[in-house]
Design an enzyme around this catalytic site. Structure first.
Site, mmCIF file in Angstrom:
data_model
loop_
_atom_site.group_PDB
_atom_site.id
_atom_site.type_symbol
_atom_site.label_atom_id
_atom_site.label_comp_id
_atom_site.label_asym_id
_atom_site.label_seq_id
_atom_site.Cartn_x
_atom_site.Cartn_y
_atom_site.Cartn_z
ATOM 1 N N HIS A 184 10.478 60.581 -12.079
ATOM 2 C CA HIS A 184 9.746 60.103 -10.908
ATOM 3 C C HIS A 184 10.565 59.096 -10.102
ATOM 4 C CE1 HIS A 184 5.390 61.468 -11.787
ATOM 5 N NE2 HIS A 184 6.261 62.294 -12.353
ATOM 6 N N HIS A 218 8.664 70.265 -18.806
ATOM 7 C CA HIS A 218 7.391 70.415 -19.503
ATOM 8 C C HIS A 218 7.558 70.947 -20.923
ATOM 9 C CE1 HIS A 218 5.146 70.617 -15.366
ATOM 10 N NE2 HIS A 218 5.703 69.440 -15.609
#
Length: 723
Positions: A97, A265
């Site tokens: 992020h 993921h």
């Protein structure tokens, strides 16, 4: 009786140091705000003017800090327990992020400055709990101190996390220098509320490529796309198109996007096991007792499995602390259906999954839960292009690991600049095209011989200065791309950009290529040296003998070294320094000037002196005369400022972005001007600079300051000269 009785009133001015106090821009919102040029003033840096992080980090014990980070990953803290006793997923999300705010349109965002520590990014809804990730890292930052920046530590923590989970690293570089103040002037969108419908960013939300530039994320406060679907409505095929455009705007192709989605993921989990409405305020809104942290969770009670961040709840894979092929095994091995998380968010869950394929609870290994997929994950399965890529990965796991490791490296290093800026023992030897490689240029030539040939070439001062400027002006300090080194102005796509006047440019480059062949100097060096020749001639004509500093050694890039598609966003849509607009925009020309000046790393005085000087040198695009307040074109005089500030003139609108400067007595038109020209007289701050350069005793200062600012622009990308 004392006359100093305040009647119980507080003796200080309320709101003076808060956002409630109205500032100049509150009173006059249409005014030109120059703050973007001053956003990283050295006065905000507590380490002092002599501190050089890029030198300091070279003294870091690279092995020791890496060892400490590996140990840290499985040292779960009671105050914020790790999922399955491993902080890897949290550290990866933090690094991701941080780097993921990058967008290719203007090069802003990214992990290169540690900006995640400050508002608004530290309080974005997509960054819930990352305040905890940084606080967990504080003991390591404290230990290594000034030898490691937060920016480097954040990205390094994510890379080491992958290593600790079984993924060999492609490489890592140090060298990211921290900022000490929020980048308040970066444009993240016009929305007035977090997670406003993405329709506000698109001309047509059904056509993702109509998203407003330079934005990449689909909603205010998100890094990429909404994990629940477009505007929170699940539809994997629609989400696939948003993913494709968003990642392309972050410089990723379809294969890199699929690799990043799957690899990102493969480890960790989403958190939504609770009531999202019960969370406290975000860090910037939390009270002092929270000590800079936000989103306090009254229901967490020391259990990792009770955390709430995105609202989606669950892991993607059976073994969330191992980098394996589990993501593909589950995504393609089962059918999936829509369900709601405990926090009420849409998520996809498997139908009839085997118990042994379910991941165990993040806190209690005796309990198993369904894994989950987001709408973006389902897009990897349902979109035909992404599915084909995933099938290729599944057929060759080693290829997938290599693709992901390279994509992760690109994600976390895209805004670090050329490879010459990389520091540390794990810098990859390979040259990557997205690093904009430039070969070393020759220094074995006589500078004076080259200058003599340029002077005798018959080129005008305007041609010489304009071409050097056009080559160098592409530089942007946001991601250290562009600039004169490499002479990519002679390659596609830059040679055909309208702002570079392709026909004129081709004639000039033909002359420079011959000089390069005759002397052994690179075309890049000839271009910059010719700008110096033009300025020296103009200064001499004005009565000043100056020498423009010049550094040899620029190289000439080739087409094979150039990712033409990734250079398209660097095309200027305006160049106020050459008084050019490609077309009319909603944004005012003077605001475009500030944006370009900030990307080039210019201060307000440097911007001012460059505009005034270039007007005198005849560099206006296509030879227009707007802003040339002189009858001595080609002489480096301060006439622009003298005549702009002369109250013997009047200034009148004469058309779209066109103004006339008239003699106050005769009303005769003397010159024409653009908005950019006149803003140096109308804006109070810029006028103060203009008046300095208009003074009779500052004519020589004007010449010297122009040369200094010019040299700064020409050398901005000389990372090959760094220690």
């Amino acid at each position: 009786m004392s006359q100093n009785n305040t009647g119980g009133k507080c003796p200080v001015m309320h709101g003076a140091n808060s956002t409630e106090n109205r500032n100049v821009m509150n009173w006059w919102p249409e005014g030109l705000n120059l703050d973007i040029l001053h956003q990283h003033d050295r006065k905000t840096n507590p380490l002092g003017e002599n501190y050089d992080y890029r030198e300091e980090v070279k003294n870091l014990d690279f092995g020791a800090i890496k060892k400490d980070l590996h140990a840290f990953m499985t040292d779960s803290q009671d105050w914020w327990p790790a999922d399955w006793g491993h902080y890897g997923g949290l550290m990866i999300r933090m690094a991701w992020h941080s780097a993921g705010t990058y967008r290719i349109a203007d090069g802003r965002g990214g992990g290169g400055t540690g900006n995640q520590r400050f508002a608004p990014i530290n309080s974005w809804p997509d960054n819930v709990s990352l305040d905890k990730a940084r606080r967990l890292l504080w003991p390591i930052k404290k230990k290594y101190g000034n030898k490691i920046s937060w920016a480097d530590l954040i990205i390094m923590a994510g890379t080491v996390a992958y290593e600790s989970m079984g993924l060999p690293s492609y490489g890592f570089s140090f060298g990211r220098e921290d900022i000490w103040h929020p980048e308040k002037d970066t444009y993240w969108g016009a929305e007035k509320e977090w997670l406003a419908p993405s329709d506000e960013r698109y001309e047509d939300v059904e056509k993702p490529d109509t998203m407003e530039n330079p934005l990449a994320a689909v909603q205010m406060g998100l890094i990429y796309v909404n994990p629940e679907g477009v505007n929170g409505k699940p539809d994997p095929l629609k989400t696939a198109e948003q993913v494709r455009v968003t990642f392309a705007r972050m410089a990723m192709d379809d294969e890199e996007t699929a690799a990043l989605t799957a690899g990102g993921h493969t480890v960790g989990k989403c958190h939504g096991n609770g009531d999202a409405d019960a969370l406290g305020a975000e860090p910037e809104a939390a009270d002092v007792e929270e000590q800079g942290m936000g989103w306090s969770n009254p229901n967490m009670k020391g259990k990792a499995s009770r955390a709430v961040t995105s609202g989606i709840e669950g892991a993607w894979t059976t073994h969330p602390t191992k980098f394996d092929m589990g993501y593909f095994d589950l995504l393609f091995g089962y059918e999936w259906e829509l369900k709601k998380s405990p926090a009420g968010a849409w998520q996809w869950e498997p139908i009839d999954m085997k118990e042994e394929d379910k991941p165990v609870d993040a806190s209690d290994p005796s309990v198993r839960h369904n894994p989950i997929m987001t709408d973006a994950d389902m897009a990897m399965k349902m979109d035909t292009k992404y599915r084909a890529i995933c099938e290729k990965f599944m057929a060759d796991p080693e290829y997938f690991k290599d693709c992901f490791a390279r994509a992760w490296f690109k994600l976390t290093h895209r805004d670090l600049g050329p490879k010459a800026r990389y520091i540390g023992p794990e810098v990859p030897a390979e040259d990557l095209i997205w690093q904009d490689p430039v070969p070393a240029g020759s220094t074995d030539y006589c500078e004076e011989v080259v200058k003599e040939k340029i002077a005798k070439s018959g080129l005008s001062i305007g041609d010489m200065v304009s071409t050097a400027w056009d080559s160098a002006r592409t530089y942007r300090g946001s991601d250290m791309r562009g600039g004169a080194n490499g002479a990519r102005i002679r390659l596609a796509p830059q040679k055909d950009w309208e702002g570079n006047e392709p026909v004129r440019l081709a004639k000039v480059l033909k002359v420079y290529k011959q000089i390069s062949t005759d002397t052994g100097a690179s075309v890049a060096d000839v271009i910059v040296l010719a700008g110096s020749v033009g300025i020296e001639q103009a200064a001499k004509a004005a009565g000043y003998n100056v020498r423009v500093p010049f550094l040899k050694g620029r190289g000439d890039a080739t087409d094979e070294m150039t990712d033409a598609e990734s250079f398209e966003p660097l095309e200027p849509v305006a160049d106020a320094f050459r008084n050019w607009l490609k077309k009319d925009y909603v944004v005012k020309p003077e605001e475009l000037l500030l944006d370009r000046a900030q990307l080039m790393g210019l201060t307000a005085p440097e911007m001012t002196v460059l505009v005034g000087g270039m007007r005198m040198l005849g560099t206006n695009h296509a030879g227009t005369k707007q802003g040339m307040f002189t009858d001595r074109e080609g002489q480096l005089t301060n006439d622009f400022f003298v005549n702009l500030t002369d109250m013997g003139h009047t200034w009148k609108p004469a058309g779209n972005n066109l103004y006339e400067i008239r003699d106050r007595k005769t009303d005769q038109v003397k010159w024409t001007a653009s908005r950019v020209d006149l803003v140096f007289g109308s804006n109070s701050i810029l006028r103060a600079y203009a008046e300095v350069y208009a003074q009779d005793d500052n004519q020589e200062k004007f010449v010297k300051d122009f040369v200094a600012a010019w040299t700064k622009v020409m050398n901005a990308d000389r990372f090959d000269l760094q220690k």
